[in-house]
Scaffold this motif. Structure first.
Motif, mmCIF file in Angstrom:
data_model
loop_
_atom_site.group_PDB
_atom_site.id
_atom_site.type_symbol
_atom_site.label_atom_id
_atom_site.label_comp_id
_atom_site.label_asym_id
_atom_site.label_seq_id
_atom_site.Cartn_x
_atom_site.Cartn_y
_atom_site.Cartn_z
ATOM 1 N N ASP A 6 0.694 -1.237 -0.054
ATOM 2 C CA ASP A 6 0.041 0.041 -0.017
ATOM 3 C C ASP A 6 0.810 1.414 0.077
ATOM 4 O O ASP A 6 0.271 2.458 -0.049
ATOM 5 N N VAL A 7 2.122 1.267 -0.056
ATOM 6 C CA VAL A 7 3.046 2.183 0.077
ATOM 7 C C VAL A 7 4.065 2.401 -1.044
ATOM 8 O O VAL A 7 4.460 0.714 -1.226
ATOM 9 N N ILE A 32 -2.007 5.899 9.033
ATOM 10 C CA ILE A 32 -1.016 7.093 8.872
ATOM 11 C C ILE A 32 -0.775 7.337 10.426
ATOM 12 O O ILE A 32 -1.610 7.993 11.013
ATOM 13 N N VAL A 33 0.519 7.543 10.653
ATOM 14 C CA VAL A 33 0.936 8.039 12.075
ATOM 15 C C VAL A 33 1.948 9.272 11.803
ATOM 16 O O VAL A 33 2.773 8.982 11.101
ATOM 17 N N VAL A 66 8.622 5.715 16.072
ATOM 18 C CA VAL A 66 7.944 4.793 15.229
ATOM 19 C C VAL A 66 7.826 3.388 15.587
ATOM 20 O O VAL A 66 6.911 2.871 15.364
ATOM 21 N N ARG A 67 8.806 2.931 16.416
ATOM 22 C CA ARG A 67 8.696 1.782 17.240
ATOM 23 C C ARG A 67 7.254 1.249 18.269
ATOM 24 O O ARG A 67 6.761 0.407 18.175
ATOM 25 N N ALA A 68 7.295 2.468 18.892
ATOM 26 C CA ALA A 68 5.966 2.708 19.754
ATOM 27 C C ALA A 68 4.713 2.840 19.045
ATOM 28 O O ALA A 68 3.736 2.307 19.693
ATOM 29 N N ALA A 69 4.867 3.228 17.743
ATOM 30 C CA ALA A 69 3.628 3.193 16.771
ATOM 31 C C ALA A 69 3.575 1.934 16.284
ATOM 32 O O ALA A 69 2.301 1.855 15.394
ATOM 33 N N GLY A 70 4.336 0.931 16.445
ATOM 34 C CA GLY A 70 4.196 -0.146 15.768
ATOM 35 C C GLY A 70 4.942 -0.545 14.506
ATOM 36 O O GLY A 70 4.791 -1.599 13.775
ATOM 37 N N ASP A 75 9.010 1.707 7.270
ATOM 38 C CA ASP A 75 7.458 2.254 7.106
ATOM 39 C C ASP A 75 7.636 3.798 6.829
ATOM 40 O O ASP A 75 6.669 4.083 6.853
ATOM 41 N N ILE A 76 8.578 4.321 7.436
ATOM 42 C CA ILE A 76 8.459 5.897 7.288
ATOM 43 C C ILE A 76 8.512 6.287 5.749
ATOM 44 O O ILE A 76 9.341 5.876 4.756
#
Length: 124
Positions: A6-7, A32-33, A66-70, A75-76
């Motif tokens: 999807d990216v 999206i985070v 980013v790790r805290a967001a999973g 993924d960035i």
């Protein structure tokens, strides 16, 4: 970890050659985070000394976020850099060196680098 289907990070044919970033980040149907601007402070609030150490601390902080967001740095899809003019241009090589130790250099995120007159908190 391979990028999500999807990216799609890419450089369109006919666009100028990039240097450590992708020209286009296309995202569809994903979570999206957003991360706030990061400063060169550790978890105790101590500011890193020297430009390279500050860049490294900012990327460590982003990695924690980013790790805290999973996710992971793979993924960035977009990085924004803001730099004050007082930084010695000779030290700027630290930015891609540190960045490339975190991002997927084969498929790097889109990126913008801007010089600003100052940051909100003048001591950064």
């Amino acid at each position: 970890m391979p990028p999500s289907r999807d990216v799609h990070l890419f450089n369109p044919e006919g666009s100028p050659p990039p240097s450590g970033y992708s020209h286009v980040a296309s995202v569809k149907a994903v979570r999206i985070v957003y991360f706030a601007g990061q400063t060169p402070q550790d978890s105790e609030g101590n500011q890193a000394e020297g430009f390279r150490a500050q860049v490294e601390q900012v990327f460590k902080n982003l990695d924690i976020a980013v790790r805290a967001a999973g996710g992971t740095f793979h993924d960035i899809i977009k990085l924004n850099f803001y730099c004050v003019p007082g930084v010695d241009p000779k030290e700027m090589a630290a930015v891609p060196q540190v960045r490339d130790s975190y991002v997927n250099t084969a498929n790097p995120p889109a990126s913008t680098f801007v010089y600003v007159s100052r940051l909100v908190r003048a001591h950064w």
